[in-house]
Design a protein around this motif. Structure first.
Motif, PDB file in Angstrom:
ATOM      1  N   ASP A  92       0.822  -1.209   0.000  1.00 57.65           N
ATOM      2  CA  ASP A  92       0.000   0.000   0.000  1.00 57.65           C
ATOM      3  C   ASP A  92       0.858   1.262   0.000  1.00 57.65           C
ATOM      4  O   ASP A  92       0.549   2.247  -0.684  1.00 57.65           O
ATOM      5  N   SER A  93       1.947   1.250   0.786  1.00 54.04           N
ATOM      6  CA  SER A  93       2.808   2.443   0.873  1.00 54.04           C
ATOM      7  C   SER A  93       3.457   2.741  -0.474  1.00 54.04           C
ATOM      8  O   SER A  93       3.542   3.911  -0.890  1.00 54.04           O
ATOM      9  N   ASN A  94       3.907   1.697  -1.169  1.00 53.64           N
ATOM     10  CA  ASN A  94       4.543   1.907  -2.473  1.00 53.64           C
ATOM     11  C   ASN A  94       3.530   2.324  -3.531  1.00 53.64           C
ATOM     12  O   ASN A  94       3.844   3.079  -4.445  1.00 53.64           O
ATOM     13  N   GLU A  95       2.297   1.832  -3.405  1.00 56.22           N
ATOM     14  CA  GLU A  95       1.276   2.226  -4.377  1.00 56.22           C
ATOM     15  C   GLU A  95       0.946   3.701  -4.231  1.00 56.22           C
ATOM     16  O   GLU A  95       0.730   4.405  -5.224  1.00 56.22           O
ATOM     17  N   VAL A  96       0.938   4.200  -3.002  1.00 50.15           N
ATOM     18  CA  VAL A  96       0.700   5.631  -2.781  1.00 50.15           C
ATOM     19  C   VAL A  96       1.833   6.455  -3.379  1.00 50.15           C
ATOM     20  O   VAL A  96       1.608   7.470  -4.063  1.00 50.15           O
ATOM     21  N   GLN A  97       3.083   6.004  -3.167  1.00 50.72           N
ATOM     22  CA  GLN A  97       4.233   6.729  -3.738  1.00 50.72           C
ATOM     23  C   GLN A  97       4.192   6.690  -5.255  1.00 50.72           C
ATOM     24  O   GLN A  97       4.503   7.656  -5.925  1.00 50.72           O
ATOM     25  N   TRP A  98       3.816   5.534  -5.804  1.00 49.99           N
ATOM     26  CA  TRP A  98       3.767   5.376  -7.262  1.00 49.99           C
ATOM     27  C   TRP A  98       2.734   6.321  -7.872  1.00 49.99           C
ATOM     28  O   TRP A  98       2.992   6.965  -8.887  1.00 49.99           O
TER      29      TRP A  98
END
Length: 316
Positions: free
Chosen positions: A310-316
């Motif tokens: 989830d954290s990487n999807e937000v950054q992406w």
């Protein structure tokens, strides 16, 4: 280099003459199985492939070997595997690739010829010269071998046309001029001099409507032919793999997007990152961040089609 019928040709410099080649017929037949199955599954592709092959015969680039000569030249005959390749940016065009690197007994066709020096201009240099200042600019493609005509006919080459040799990368020319008149003059001279060597400059495109109007419509790039240069805006054109916005005279980047609503996967990340071609490094600050996210997902050792964190999807 030999000249015949207004064209030029040169032979490869062989390591050994005559060569001593192994019998690679069985290897070539095995390599043919994959393309054969693909073509049988796709009749339209098979039809276009057959047409491209026939075109090679019609133009004299290839010729049929008489049946009685098929087995009369051992050690100097070589069966060349081939397969179709389709560029996603040009899906209507089928290119036949002949694989000269295929080996049989540690021998390939490429290994039998000497490799000369790399005479190509540096890609980075060509792109930097092309965009050094806002000028009348135009990518031109569709020819090969300009250097030789330019040298052989130096007496009819103005200085700026001789300098144009430094703006070629393989068979593409990217060059900028100070004004539309200079561009028109150079285009006319280039077309004349290359024709003296048997070459033809085609697929012209430019951000100057005046220059395009001076080029016969048959010689313009396909997409440029299909627009009304008096009324419609120019299109984004590709030159040496780089997108050029002909209307704004700017470099552009087209990025693949995956469908919204579903989970973002590691495969999606790699697809988007790999779709960006940026030889000048303008997008490095953004691509590095994307690659860091991809690297973190690789460390998680999840499947290619599993959702990223989830954290990487937000950054992406």
């Amino acid at each position: 280099m030999e000249s015949f019928s207004g064209n030029r040709a040169t032979e490869h410099v062989r390591r050994r003459n005559p060569p001593k080649l192994p019998d690679n017929k069985l290897m070539a037949l095995r390599r043919l199985e994959g393309p054969k199955k693909r073509l049988l599954r796709d009749p339209p592709l098979r039809q276009r492939y057959a047409e491209e092959m026939q075109l090679l015969l019609d133009k004299g680039y290839a010729e049929s070997v008489p049946h009685n000569e098929l087995h009369t030249r051992p050690h100097v005959s070589w069966y060349l595997p081939h397969h179709p390749v389709i560029n996603p940016n040009k899906p209507e065009k089928v290119r036949i690739v002949f694989d000269c690197a295929t080996e049989c007994g540690s021998v390939s066709l490429n290994s039998q010829v000497l490799q000369g020096p790399n005479l190509n201009n540096k890609l980075l240099g060509v792109l930097l010269q092309f965009q050094v200042s806002p000028r009348v600019s135009g990518p031109h493609g569709g020819h090969r071998g300009y250097v030789s005509p330019g040298q052989d006919h130096r007496d009819v080459c103005p200085d700026n046309m001789v300098d144009a040799q430094q703006n070629f990368y393989v068979d593409d020319l990217l060059i900028s001029m100070q004004s539309a008149d200079d561009g028109i003059r150079l285009a006319e001279q280039l077309r004349h001099v290359t024709s003296l060597g048997g070459f033809r400059l085609t697929k012209w495109a430019s951000n100057s409507k005046e220059l395009l109007e001076s080029i016969p419509e048959s010689e313009r790039h396909k997409e440029v032919k299909e627009i009304d240069i008096e009324r419609k805006p120019f299109l984004t054109e590709r030159a040496i793999g780089v997108r050029l916005d002909l209307e704004k005279d700017q470099m552009a980047v087209v990025i693949k997007h995956f469908e919204q609503g579903g989970s973002v996967t590691r495969r999606d990340l790699l697809c988007v990152i790999s779709s960006v071609y940026d030889p000048l490094g303008f997008l490095a600050p953004f691509l590095i961040r994307a690659k860091v996210i991809f690297q973190e997902e690789c460390r998680r050792k999840k499947g290619w089609d599993e959702a990223i964190s989830d954290s990487n999807e937000v950054q992406w």
